[in-house]
Design an enzyme around this catalytic site. Structure first.
Site, mmCIF file in Angstrom:
data_model
loop_
_atom_site.group_PDB
_atom_site.id
_atom_site.type_symbol
_atom_site.label_atom_id
_atom_site.label_comp_id
_atom_site.label_asym_id
_atom_site.label_seq_id
_atom_site.Cartn_x
_atom_site.Cartn_y
_atom_site.Cartn_z
ATOM 1 N N GLU A 123 -17.368 -116.562 37.948
ATOM 2 C CA GLU A 123 -17.409 -115.768 36.707
ATOM 3 C C GLU A 123 -16.437 -115.927 35.926
ATOM 4 O OE1 GLU A 123 -18.359 -111.087 35.784
ATOM 5 O OE2 GLU A 123 -17.625 -111.677 37.836
ATOM 6 N N GLU B 245 -10.617 -104.907 41.726
ATOM 7 C CA GLU B 245 -11.874 -104.390 41.354
ATOM 8 C C GLU B 245 -12.212 -103.334 41.807
ATOM 9 O OE1 GLU B 245 -16.115 -106.660 40.055
ATOM 10 O OE2 GLU B 245 -14.842 -107.569 41.598
#
Length: 917
Positions: A505, A776
């Site tokens: 990503e 995260e």
């Protein structure tokens, strides 16, 4: 009478001139910089720069009352004969971002400048040292070169994703120089990433240049001084070119299944010899190239493979036989793609880490633990046998069996290879990839070798700025939290603000960025970094005013509330915390267009723009549990109001009175509609909307509610928090507002209770699970349950937004005026902390704040930089308000149970609050 008045005026002027003349022994100003903090820049981008300087930290110098700047084409002309521009003596206390008033600077132009100041007693300083600015190539017309690349093969190699494999290119050209070189500059950039060499020497220390911009609109160029690298007679310029962000497998699926153009490079070497002769070497059709070099594969996600069997000895030096190499093909520069100097510092090797542990896993396989999640590459120094293939795998975590955990990397292989040509001890590190990792697994070494920790070093890489903030307290986990936030910044400020640095990503998500910018500006000198990224944001803005959720844009033609609002939040925060008004000037039109887009998505002043919601809110009841429970329309309407507010404040600063009125009227309408739609008369979020902590935080943090409703609403927020066992239930959107709202509403004890929580979800909970960076998810990994099912980045800085609170209220440093022209020192001590300290290197100088409890006293030491003032606010510990400043008893104003000392001039102060408990 008239003649007497004239005589008195002349006498006074003569006296003042004598005072100035006889008082030129003040220390000179220092730390001279231009625009966003550049010092002696080479290849600069700003044709109308601004000038900044710091005043010396002398006790007698409290402030500046005037300044003078001189600019010349030759340092010998300064300060007496400036031929480019002179400000004259300007009566002003402004010592930062003073705009250059001469003709706009041109490509290649080099200027020199100095500054002096007058202090509060009208004493003149000595002139500063002479510093310079050298411009890069500002226009496509300045380039005489062409894009070059090796011809496409008849049959492409392919990856497992079916995309073309762009094997790195080696390009070279020989040239002669007739006389000794006086000056030489290499201007270079690429569609891809490159390394340049002259006569076997690497040019510069940059990594993955030129970086990442919206390539279809702008590609940044680098300027290098190569004067001392050239020699009379024969020379060789060599370039290694790899795919990078432009051509490689990068981003969402469209980059994985779509053929992308191969990388290209362009460069221009401009030489002037001692005889005044000028010569330009450009990339053109005379160059030769090959794909048969030792770097066989180089991808940002998958890693790099180096095969020493393909090494080409002296390929980048004169007299190399390149007869088997191919002639390059060329492409003209397209006007629609602007070549422009890089607007912030490139990525560099910034730090070296050594492994703390080494664990032999099985025959020919060993695992190294760096004890810190980091981003960069491994430098390998290892004995090899001919034919060995050394395999280097990277991971952030270990699984239950103590093996490298890579499931969270998605499709990113994150693996490097070194293939040995001969038996030797080799030293090697990859050039065209990067990884996020704490653990490194090395395999493939020969049986005769005994593994050693010295085999590997961790090379920490990030954009080249300095970590300027410092925080420390008596609480070990609070210090670890700060360290985790710092490492989150190091790992994700990688030419653009990435969301994560390890998996497939690594995109510039706007939502993560907007919540973290205040913290980032405390931690590091990221002014130029953010300004450059805002340039890309402006370029990526859609024709309808929408802002993509990632910049550079990889996700298509749509915007998201809370994420795309970075287009108003980041410019304002960057201006307010640096004082650089140019940030607002550059981005005001983008902010206006974004507000217009918000309006187009609204009905009766309630926004219905799409949003991913309060991302990763714990215990979400949504089908997709990554999305929080806060209603989308509440989120989008709150950010609509906030963006309009920030655009209105920007209009005030820029002096656009009509715009101020327009946005004030619009804000009033949105605020009224928001309150009527979402809140009842008791200040509670009403049905059918779900009351959430984030819902209240948005309304209160963005000041949307009327005072009466807001005062009622805070009680519902507090109750929601209490009902959850004093735990937060906030995701990416709500968490950054938690500390700010509880602070301003007087719920400090509740806030500290949340911060010091050890159980899930909390900041300390991740630390208790071994976190060395921000995660995260709060529970990305737990000792009892192992890894969460998805969203497993262990280096994701969004929740690090709490760092703003650590600096502003635990340490006690925040700006009262833009750029810290006036500083607020307002620490909030707590019983769990006996002392805390913080410092921030502002553009005026270092700001320090340090407090501790001693026997019966609260001792507070602060440093106020020259040419600033400060306000101190301390809690009222007891009825005894006996306070001393530097040993002298002072009168402090008592208001709202707080003690206030205002308008402190620059200096170092020790404030003792006697009988503090």
């Amino acid at each position: 009478m008239k003649s007497n008045i004239i005589f008195l005026i002349l006498a006074q002027l003569l006296f003042l001139s004598c005072v100035e003349k006889n008082n030129t022994n003040l220390e000179r100003p220092n730390s001279l910089s231009v625009s966003e903090g550049f010092e002696n820049p080479l290849g600069f981008h700003d044709s109308i720069p601004s000038f900044s300087w710091k005043l010396p930290a002398e006790i007698s110098i409290k402030k500046q009352t005037a300044y003078s700047i001189v600019v010349a084409s030759n340092p010998d002309l300064l300060p007496e004969n400036p031929d480019v521009w002179s400000s004259g003596k300007i009566i002003s206390n402004q010592s930062v971002f003073v705009k250059y008033g001469g003709n706009p600077l041109k490509s290649r132009q080099k200027i020199y400048w100095q500054v002096r100041f007058w202090d509060n007693e009208n004493r003149a300083s000595n002139w500063s040292e002479i510093v310079s600015i050298e411009m890069g190539l500002l226009s496509n017309k300045d380039w005489k070169a062409k894009w070059i690349k090796i011809p496409d093969p008849k049959k492409w190699d392919t990856t497992r994703y079916g995309t073309r494999l762009f094997r790195p290119q080696y390009l070279r050209n020989d040239f002669k120089i007739e006389s000794k070189v006086k000056k030489a500059r290499l201007y270079a950039t690429a569609k891809g990433v490159f390394k340049a060499q002259i006569n076997g020497q690497q040019i510069g220390n940059d990594v993955l240049t030129p970086g990442w911009t919206p390539y279809r609109k702008r590609i940044e160029s680098l300027t290098y001084d190569v004067t001392n690298m050239l020699q009379e007679d024969k020379n060789t310029l060599g370039i290694i070119l790899a795919e990078g962000w432009h051509s490689g497998r990068f981003g969402p699926k469209r980059r994985w299944d779509t053929v992308i153009a191969p990388p290209q490079v362009i460069f221009q070497l401009e030489i002037e010899d001692i005889k005044g002769n000028k010569k330009t070497i450009t990339s053109n059709g005379n160059w030769k190239a090959t794909r048969k070099g030792p770097i066989r594969v180089a991808g940002l996600y998958d890693g790099e493979t180096y095969d020493a069997n393909f090494e080409m000895l002296n390929w980048d030096k004169p007299d190399f036989d390149d007869s088997s190499w191919e002639k390059v093909i060329t492409e003209e520069i397209q006007d629609k793609i602007k070549l422009f100097p890089k607007k912030h510092a490139a990525i560099r090797n910034k730090k070296i880490l050594h492994p703390s542990k080494m664990m032999v896993q099985k025959k020919n396989q060993v695992l190294f633990d760096f004890d810190q999640n980091m981003v960069g590459v491994v430098e390998l120094k290892i004995p090899v046998k001919k034919g060995d293939t050394i395999k280097i795998r990277h991971g952030e975590m270990l699984n239950a069996a103590g093996k490298l955990f890579t499931k969270n990397l998605g499709s990113a292989k994150a693996t490097d290879y070194y293939i040995a040509k001969e038996s030797a001890t080799i030293s090697w590190q990859p050039k065209f990839t990067f990884h996020g990792f704490r653990y490194v697994e090395i395999s493939g070494y020969n049986n005769e070798s005994t593994p050693k920790k010295s085999w590997v070093k961790g090379i920490v890489q990030h954009s080249d700025f300095e970590m300027s903030g410092h925080f420390k307290s008596s609480h070990t986990k609070l210090n670890q939290l700060h360290s985790n936030i710092q490492w989150g910044l190091r790992g994700n400020f990688f030419d653009v603000p990435l969301d994560c640095p390890q998996r497939s990503e690594r995109l510039g998500w706007t939502g993560d960025a907007q919540v973290f910018i205040p913290t980032s500006l405390f931690l590091a000198d990221t002014h130029a970094f953010w300004s450059a990224w805002l340039s890309s944001m402006r370029e990526e803005q859609f024709s309808n005013g929408g802002i993509p959720v990632v910049v550079p844009n990889f996700t298509g033609n749509f915007a998201q509330a809370g994420w795309s609002d970075a287009s108003t939040i980041i410019p304002w925060e960057l201006y307010y915390r640096t004082g650089d008004i140019k940030v607002l000037e550059d981005n005001y039109e983008m902010m206006q267009k974004w507000c217009d887009y918000h309006t187009s998505e609204a009905t009766n002043n309630i926004s219905h723009m799409s949003t991913v919601g309060d991302w990763l809110q714990p215990y979400s009841q949504q089908k997709d549990d990554r999305r929080g429970d806060t209603p989308n329309t509440l989120i989008s309407s709150a950010f609509y109001a906030y963006s309009v507010y920030l655009t209105m404040e920007t209009a005030k600063v820029l002096g656009f009175k009509e715009d101020v009125k327009h946005y004030q009227d619009l804000l009033n309408k949105i605020s009224k509609a928001f309150e009527n739609e979402f809140f009842d008369s008791t200040g509670k979020i009403k049905a059918p909307y779900t009351p959430t902590q984030t819902g209240y935080l948005l309304a209160l943090g963005f000041n949307i509610l009327s005072e009466e409703t807001a005062n009622k609403s805070i009680h519902h927020l507090v109750q929601l928090i209490r009902d959850r066992g004093t735990h937060l239930r906030t995701g990416f959107i709500g968490t950054p507002l938690l500390a700010l709202v509880l602070d301003k509403t007087g719920n400090i004890d509740l806030l500290y209770e949340i911060i010091f929580k050890e159980t899930y979800p909390s900041w300390f909970y991740s630390i208790n699970q071994g976190a060395t960076t921000m995660w995260e998810r709060w529970d990305g990994y737990t000792h009892d349950k192992g890894f969460a099912n998805r969203a497993l980045s262990f280096n994701h800085y969004a929740y690090g937004a709490i760092g703003q609170w650590l600096y502003e209220r635990t340490a006690g440093i925040s700006p009262l005026e833009p750029g810290y022209k006036k500083i607020l020192f307002a620490p909030l001590p707590h019983e769990n902390i006996s002392e805390a300290q913080g410092s921030y290197n502002s553009i005026y100088g270092e700001i320090k704040s340090e407090w501790k409890f001693t026997t019966g006293n609260f001792v507070y030491n602060i440093t106020v930089p020259t040419n600033t003032t400060a306000k101190v606010i301390l809690p009222r510990f007891s009825d005894n308000i006996y306070i001393t400043v530097n040993g002298n008893k002072v009168e402090a104003v008592l208001t709202d149970e707080k003690l206030t000392i205002d308008n402190l001039e620059s200096g170092v102060y020790e404030i003792i609050y006697n009988d503090a408990h």
